[in-house]
Scaffold this active site. Structure first.
Site, mmCIF file in Angstrom:
data_model
loop_
_atom_site.group_PDB
_atom_site.id
_atom_site.type_symbol
_atom_site.label_atom_id
_atom_site.label_comp_id
_atom_site.label_asym_id
_atom_site.label_seq_id
_atom_site.Cartn_x
_atom_site.Cartn_y
_atom_site.Cartn_z
ATOM 1 N N ASN A 1 -9.326 -0.381 3.738
ATOM 2 C CA ASN A 1 -9.111 -0.929 2.418
ATOM 3 C C ASN A 1 -8.065 -1.831 2.013
ATOM 4 O OD1 ASN A 1 -7.206 1.107 2.717
ATOM 5 N ND2 ASN A 1 -7.358 1.579 0.459
ATOM 6 N N ASP B 1 -2.308 -0.556 6.098
ATOM 7 C CA ASP B 1 -2.797 0.413 7.327
ATOM 8 C C ASP B 1 -4.108 0.681 7.543
ATOM 9 O OD1 ASP B 1 -2.783 3.793 6.825
ATOM 10 O OD2 ASP B 1 -2.745 2.232 5.253
ATOM 11 N N LYS C 1 -8.482 -4.553 -3.059
ATOM 12 C CA LYS C 1 -7.198 -4.909 -3.363
ATOM 13 C C LYS C 1 -6.765 -6.404 -3.883
ATOM 14 C CE LYS C 1 -5.289 -0.611 -1.395
ATOM 15 N NZ LYS C 1 -4.205 -0.171 -0.388
ATOM 16 N N ASP D 1 0.893 -1.154 0.033
ATOM 17 C CA ASP D 1 0.007 -0.021 -0.122
ATOM 18 C C ASP D 1 0.838 1.245 -0.076
ATOM 19 O OD1 ASP D 1 -2.271 1.741 0.649
ATOM 20 O OD2 ASP D 1 -1.458 1.790 2.622
ATOM 21 N N LEU D 2 0.519 2.467 -0.499
ATOM 22 C CA LEU D 2 1.146 3.501 -0.163
ATOM 23 C C LEU D 2 1.022 4.369 0.707
ATOM 24 C CD1 LEU D 2 1.049 4.946 -4.166
ATOM 25 C CD2 LEU D 2 3.062 3.760 -2.816
ATOM 26 N N ASP D 3 -0.173 5.152 0.935
ATOM 27 C CA ASP D 3 -0.476 6.120 2.143
ATOM 28 C C ASP D 3 -0.451 5.382 3.379
ATOM 29 O OD1 ASP D 3 -1.218 8.802 0.608
ATOM 30 O OD2 ASP D 3 -2.217 7.290 -0.334
ATOM 31 N N THR E 1 -2.857 0.327 -4.541
ATOM 32 C CA THR E 1 -3.259 1.478 -3.816
ATOM 33 C C THR E 1 -4.407 2.146 -4.203
ATOM 34 O OG1 THR E 1 -2.589 3.961 -3.534
ATOM 35 C CG2 THR E 1 -2.328 2.908 -5.757
ATOM 36 N N GLY E 2 -5.361 2.975 -3.264
ATOM 37 C CA GLY E 2 -6.453 3.459 -3.631
ATOM 38 C C GLY E 2 -6.566 4.452 -4.599
#
Length: 289
Positions: A241, A238, A215, A29-31, A63-64
């Site tokens: 999602n 984190d 995801k 994931d990114l954020d 990622t979203g």
């Protein structure tokens, strides 16, 4: 919860010595995970991921974010793997034609319903988008960094007339104290047609995608084209999602700064948060880098 990272790392080193069948697909994931509190990839995290790739592992961003808001990180990490955007609604090989590419949209009538109920839902703005384009209902909320665009014109104004195609994703911003209640209201009204997810990181953003899109859906698509099995996946996240992705992975890791819900389904939790390179620290031990 199972073996410790140190124990797993020792075992992993042994298996790497006897063959390549233990190479991992690292889904990130990114954020709130790969990115630190300033939404950047630190030098330590970048070096760790590069070392993992050099050792024969694969790194896949899940990622979203839309592609235009995440391609800089894909390029920074010099990835060549498929990428998962919009929480799984878009699976593609950036800037290339790929037989496995998939983009799933939902009915634009839902966007018009949201526009009609914007005030009651206490939304700051509504943005409908697909891979390359976006429309926002209030240009006063346009932000160059957030939308990864130098400017927005009336052509980007979200109205019944301008949105001519079904969107891949809709972004909704509300105040932090309202996000939970807005999410529940959306699920009650539109839950039979869409999924509602919360972005990680500092921005109180809700993302709406087609029903059944998670995801994990994107990872399944990626697995069809790479030489990995489901049990080879180690996934980091984190937020809410990321739940399905961590449950789908052979080894799911929640960030120390992650939600309680995510931690409850994870195989393990990083010792440090994203602000202290928690993912990089965990991977270094887990993969014995």
């Amino acid at each position: 919860m199972g073996s410790t990272p140190d124990e797993v790392g020792v075992a992993y080193k042994y298996f790497n010595e006897v063959g390549d069948f233990m190479k991992k697909l690292i889904a990130i994931d990114l954020d709130g995970t790969t990115l630190n509190q300033d939404s950047v990839i630190t030098e330590k995290t970048a070096k760790t991921l590069h070392r993992a790739i050099e050792d024969g592992h694969s790194v896949v961003i899940a990622t979203g974010r839309p592609y235009r808001m995440s391609k800089n990180f894909y390029q920074e990490l010099q990835l060549t793997t498929p990428m998962i955007n919009f929480n799984g609604a878009l699976v593609h090989l950036p800037e290339q034609k790929w037989a496995g590419e998939q983009e799933i949209s939902f009915n634009r009538s839902i966007v018009f319903d949201l526009l009609a109920e914007k005030k009651n839902l206490k939304l700051d703005f509504i943005a409908a988008e697909n891979r390359e384009t976006f429309f926002i209902d209030d240009l006063n909320f346009f932000d160059q960094h957030f939308f990864a665009s130098d400017f927005a014109t009336n052509d980007n104004l979200l109205t019944v007339n301008t949105l001519q195609t079904n969107p891949t994703s809709v972004l909704l911003r509300s105040q932090p104290e309202n996000v939970g209640s807005v999410s529940e209201e959306l699920k009650q009204q539109f839950g039979h047609e869409v999924e509602v997810n919360t972005w990680g990181g500092p921005k109180p953003i809700l993302e709406v995608v087609a029903k059944g899109i998670q995801k994990a859906h994107g990872l399944k698509r990626v697995l069809e084209s790479v030489h990995h099995k489901q049990e080879d996946i180690i996934a980091f996240g984190d937020e809410h999602n990321d739940v399905e992705m961590l449950k789908f992975a052979g080894w799911g890791v929640a960030m120390a700064n992650g939600t309680d819900q995510l931690k409850s389904v994870a195989n393990d939790i990083t010792e440090m948060p994203n602000s202290e390179d928690g993912m990089a620290d965990y991977l270094t031990k887990y993969l014995d880098l």
